[in-house]
Scaffold this motif. Structure first.
Motif, PDB file in Angstrom:
ATOM      1  N   THR A 275     -47.826 -10.066   7.455  1.00 50.58           N
ATOM      2  CA  THR A 275     -48.106 -10.439   6.074  1.00 50.58           C
ATOM      3  C   THR A 275     -47.098  -9.770   5.144  1.00 50.58           C
ATOM      4  O   THR A 275     -46.287  -8.944   5.571  1.00 50.58           O
ATOM      5  CB  THR A 275     -49.541 -10.030   5.678  1.00 50.58           C
ATOM      6  OG1 THR A 275     -49.667  -8.621   5.825  1.00 50.58           O
ATOM      7  CG2 THR A 275     -50.564 -10.732   6.540  1.00 50.58           C
ATOM      8  N   ILE A 276     -47.175 -10.112   3.864  1.00 49.69           N
ATOM      9  CA  ILE A 276     -46.248  -9.568   2.871  1.00 49.69           C
ATOM     10  C   ILE A 276     -46.379  -8.054   2.759  1.00 49.69           C
ATOM     11  O   ILE A 276     -45.390  -7.339   2.639  1.00 49.69           O
ATOM     12  CB  ILE A 276     -46.492 -10.225   1.491  1.00 49.69           C
ATOM     13  CG1 ILE A 276     -46.062 -11.682   1.533  1.00 49.69           C
ATOM     14  CG2 ILE A 276     -45.720  -9.501   0.395  1.00 49.69           C
ATOM     15  CD1 ILE A 276     -46.365 -12.430   0.263  1.00 49.69           C
ATOM     16  N   ASP A 277     -47.628  -7.541   2.843  1.00 50.90           N
ATOM     17  CA  ASP A 277     -47.834  -6.107   2.684  1.00 50.90           C
ATOM     18  C   ASP A 277     -47.666  -5.319   3.980  1.00 50.90           C
ATOM     19  O   ASP A 277     -47.992  -4.144   4.042  1.00 50.90           O
ATOM     20  CB  ASP A 277     -49.194  -5.825   2.049  1.00 50.90           C
ATOM     21  CG  ASP A 277     -50.318  -6.570   2.727  1.00 50.90           C
ATOM     22  OD1 ASP A 277     -50.051  -7.351   3.642  1.00 50.90           O
ATOM     23  OD2 ASP A 277     -51.483  -6.358   2.334  1.00 50.90           O
ATOM     24  N   GLY A 278     -47.140  -5.943   5.049  1.00 51.31           N
ATOM     25  CA  GLY A 278     -46.761  -5.209   6.246  1.00 51.31           C
ATOM     26  C   GLY A 278     -47.759  -5.206   7.386  1.00 51.31           C
ATOM     27  O   GLY A 278     -47.484  -4.649   8.438  1.00 51.31           O
ATOM     28  N   TYR A 279     -48.930  -5.790   7.202  1.00 45.49           N
ATOM     29  CA  TYR A 279     -49.915  -5.842   8.277  1.00 45.49           C
ATOM     30  C   TYR A 279     -49.517  -6.912   9.294  1.00 45.49           C
ATOM     31  O   TYR A 279     -49.009  -7.970   8.928  1.00 45.49           O
ATOM     32  CB  TYR A 279     -51.312  -6.180   7.738  1.00 45.49           C
ATOM     33  CG  TYR A 279     -51.967  -5.054   6.999  1.00 45.49           C
ATOM     34  CD1 TYR A 279     -52.636  -4.043   7.679  1.00 45.49           C
ATOM     35  CD2 TYR A 279     -51.931  -4.992   5.611  1.00 45.49           C
ATOM     36  CE1 TYR A 279     -53.253  -3.013   7.004  1.00 45.49           C
ATOM     37  CE2 TYR A 279     -52.542  -3.961   4.922  1.00 45.49           C
ATOM     38  CZ  TYR A 279     -53.203  -2.979   5.634  1.00 45.49           C
ATOM     39  OH  TYR A 279     -53.811  -1.954   4.966  1.00 45.49           O
ATOM     40  N   VAL A 280     -49.765  -6.638  10.560  1.00 49.89           N
ATOM     41  CA  VAL A 280     -49.564  -7.635  11.611  1.00 49.89           C
ATOM     42  C   VAL A 280     -50.941  -8.147  12.005  1.00 49.89           C
ATOM     43  O   VAL A 280     -51.809  -7.385  12.440  1.00 49.89           O
ATOM     44  CB  VAL A 280     -48.828  -7.034  12.826  1.00 49.89           C
ATOM     45  CG1 VAL A 280     -48.693  -8.070  13.920  1.00 49.89           C
ATOM     46  CG2 VAL A 280     -47.458  -6.529  12.416  1.00 49.89           C
TER      47      VAL A 280
END
Length: 97
Positions: free
Chosen positions: A45-50
């Motif tokens: 995602t944009i905020d770095g979560y996979v």
């Protein structure tokens, strides 16, 4: 499933850790004479979560169909699965959790 990350007084800060279908719901979706197509993909995602996403699709009989079954051919299944993965990566890659 929600996991508690931190407790602040009477409030609990939670983090999302997955969602599963119950066995009876999954069994109600599966039908005889239809093809079940499953796909999964890991998306950042944009905020770095996979996030690992799973999708299930089923074939459907046409309105004027005479045959009792509605199976998809292997090449059709591959095309459908490829499109499913493409849509999941496009939609989930542009949002934030």
């Amino acid at each position: 499933r929600l996991c508690i990350e931190e407790v602040q007084g009477r409030n609990c800060l939670t983090d999302f850790h997955g969602l599963t279908l119950t066995r009876d719901k999954l069994n109600s979706l599966v039908r005889k004479w239809h093809t079940m197509i499953e796909a999964h993909v890991d998306v950042k995602t944009i905020d770095g979560y996979v996030v690992r996403l799973f999708v299930i699709a089923f074939t459907k009989r046409r309105q004027d169909q005479v045959k009792t079954n509605c199976y998809a051919q292997t090449a059709q299944i591959r095309k459908i699965r490829k499109k499913m993965v493409e849509i999941m990566t496009k939609e989930a890659g542009t949002v934030q959790l």
